[in-house]
Design an enzyme around this catalytic site. Structure first.
Site, PDB file in Angstrom:
ATOM      1  N   ASP A   1       0.836  -1.208   0.000  1.00  0.00           N
ATOM      2  CA  ASP A   1       0.000   0.000   0.000  1.00  0.00           C
ATOM      3  C   ASP A   1       0.872   1.261   0.000  1.00  0.00           C
ATOM      4  O   ASP A   1       0.544   2.259  -0.644  1.00  0.00           O
ATOM      5  CB  ASP A   1      -0.930  -0.008   1.219  1.00  0.00           C
ATOM      6  CG  ASP A   1      -1.777  -1.271   1.254  1.00  0.00           C
ATOM      7  OD1 ASP A   1      -2.264  -1.680   0.187  1.00  0.00           O
ATOM      8  OD2 ASP A   1      -1.932  -1.864   2.336  1.00  0.00           O
TER       9      ASP A   1
ATOM     10  N   HIS B   1      -5.319  -3.508   5.303  1.00  0.00           N
ATOM     11  CA  HIS B   1      -4.889  -3.863   3.946  1.00  0.00           C
ATOM     12  C   HIS B   1      -6.058  -4.417   3.140  1.00  0.00           C
ATOM     13  O   HIS B   1      -6.020  -5.538   2.658  1.00  0.00           O
ATOM     14  CB  HIS B   1      -3.723  -4.858   3.993  1.00  0.00           C
ATOM     15  CG  HIS B   1      -3.271  -5.305   2.628  1.00  0.00           C
ATOM     16  ND1 HIS B   1      -2.715  -4.447   1.708  1.00  0.00           N
ATOM     17  CD2 HIS B   1      -3.346  -6.505   2.002  1.00  0.00           C
ATOM     18  CE1 HIS B   1      -2.454  -5.091   0.587  1.00  0.00           C
ATOM     19  NE2 HIS B   1      -2.834  -6.359   0.736  1.00  0.00           N
TER      20      HIS B   1
HETATM   21  C1  LMR Z   1      -2.985  -6.639  -3.172  1.00  0.00           C
HETATM   22  O1  LMR Z   1      -3.093  -5.661  -2.439  1.00  0.00           O
HETATM   23  O2  LMR Z   1      -2.831  -6.532  -4.407  1.00  0.00           O
HETATM   24  C2  LMR Z   1      -2.971  -8.009  -2.550  1.00  0.00           C
HETATM   25  O3  LMR Z   1      -3.434  -7.927  -1.246  1.00  0.00           O
HETATM   26  C3  LMR Z   1      -3.709  -9.051  -3.328  1.00  0.00           C
HETATM   27  C4  LMR Z   1      -5.196  -8.832  -3.418  1.00  0.00           C
HETATM   28  O4  LMR Z   1      -5.946  -9.805  -3.304  1.00  0.00           O
HETATM   29  O5  LMR Z   1      -5.633  -7.700  -3.629  1.00  0.00           O
END
Ligand code: LMR
Length: 325
Positions: free
Chosen positions: A151, A180
């Site tokens: 991120d 996240h």
């Molecule tokens: C991301 O942020 O790309 C990862 O956590 C994979 C997802 O499933 O989004």
């Protein structure tokens, strides 16, 4: 120096992460664990001219225990990834028990290792990991991290794109707090260094892109999975930060942590009403040493924080209740 164990190393995040670790020359020993292919991946990596000894372990004959034995750092990428139409939460049913089983082994084999969870949904799998360690009587919050570095990487990359290439992504520092997934990801552009000059409309688009960057990749891969190489890159950046801290350098990185167990975190947990939160932490030789304040937020960021906390509370409860039934 020391040993890193990569759990889930045959996966599309684990394998590039193992390459980055081997190429880095930061380790004496790298152990790979997965349910398939890792002995071959280890042999393949052993043809690279860096010093780390790489071994691959399958589940039979206590392979997980052998992979974890003596590890200083463990990175867990094991589990299934998203397909189009799935949210990260949809992964919980499968990945929660994978995390529980891996952390039961971590608890008995290398309870003093620093453990990093990449497996989604991180907002819920980190509480599962923490509860598993707690149940075994070895939970040390300073040593457990949910990896949210992607991120942070996206926040500077996407702003640099929006600024039309006038700045290198790496020159931009944008704190990202929360969690996240989707609305729980909160990039704080009001605190960006150097200052980011974007219109409100551009900023809203960039924030949305950071929050839903994972979906952009899932859509683009058309059924072939989610972020892998950029996640490996981000995971390795976090591992490098841990290694710099081990060598005595002063290091700060964002990560998803159990706030009440880390100095500076108790107060923030009370203020926010959540125990788990992604925030900038100071890292030392034995893990997180301090949770840093989240600083002043803009009016819009305050609103986004409310939305983030609302979703995060549900995600945390999902992880905790999985272990408490
Ligand atoms: C991301 O942020 O790309 C990862 O956590 C994979 C997802 O499933 O989004």
């Amino acid at each position: 120096m020391g040993k890193i164990a990569l759990i889930g190393a045959a996966g599309q995040i684990g394998t590039p992460l193992s390459l980055l670790c081997k190429a880095s020359d930061l380790f004496d020993e790298i152990s790979l664990y997965d349910i398939v292919h890792v002995p071959g991946i280890a042999t393949d990596l052993m043809h690279i001219d860096t010093k780390a000894k790489v071994s691959g372990y399958l589940p039979d004959n206590g392979g997980l225990k052998k992979a974890l034995a003596g590890a200083d750092i463990v990175v867990v990428t094991a589990g299934i990834a998203r397909k189009p139409g799935m949210t990260r939460d949809d992964l919980f049913k499968t990945n929660a028990s994978i995390i529980r089983d891996i952390f039961s082994e971590i608890a008995s084999t290398c309870p003093n290792a620093i453990s990093c969870v990449v497996t989604n949904p991180v907002n819920s799998t980190v509480p599962v990991a923490a509860e598993t360690l707690e149940k075994a009587g070895v939970f040390e919050p300073r040593r457990l991290f949910g990896v949210t570095t992607l991120d942070v990487v996206r926040a500077s990359t996407f702003a640099a794109h929006a600024l039309g290439g006038n700045i290198e992504p790496k020159q931009l520092r944008v704190p990202v707090i929360g969690g996240h997934s989707g609305a729980t990801i909160l990039p704080l552009y009001s605190q960006a260094q150097p200052v980011v000059h974007l219109s409100d409309e551009q900023l809203a688009l960039v924030i949305n892109r950071v929050q839903f960057g994972g979906d952009e990749i899932v859509k683009s891969k058309q059924g072939a999975g989610s972020a892998t190489t950029c996640m490996a890159y981000a995971g390795f950046r976090f591992v490098k930060a841990l290694m710099s801290a081990q060598s005595g350098q002063s290091v700060t990185e964002e990560a998803y942590v159990y706030l009440p167990g880390i100095p500076g975190g108790d107060k923030l947990a009370v203020e926010l009403g959540v125990d788990y939160f992604a925030v900038k932490v100071q890292i030392g030789t034995k893990g997180a040493t301090k949770v840093l304040p989240i600083g002043d937020l803009s009016g819009n960021e305050k609103k986004l924080l409310e939305a983030a906390l609302c979703e995060l509370k549900t995600n945390i409860a999902t992880g905790v209740s999985f272990m408490r039934v």
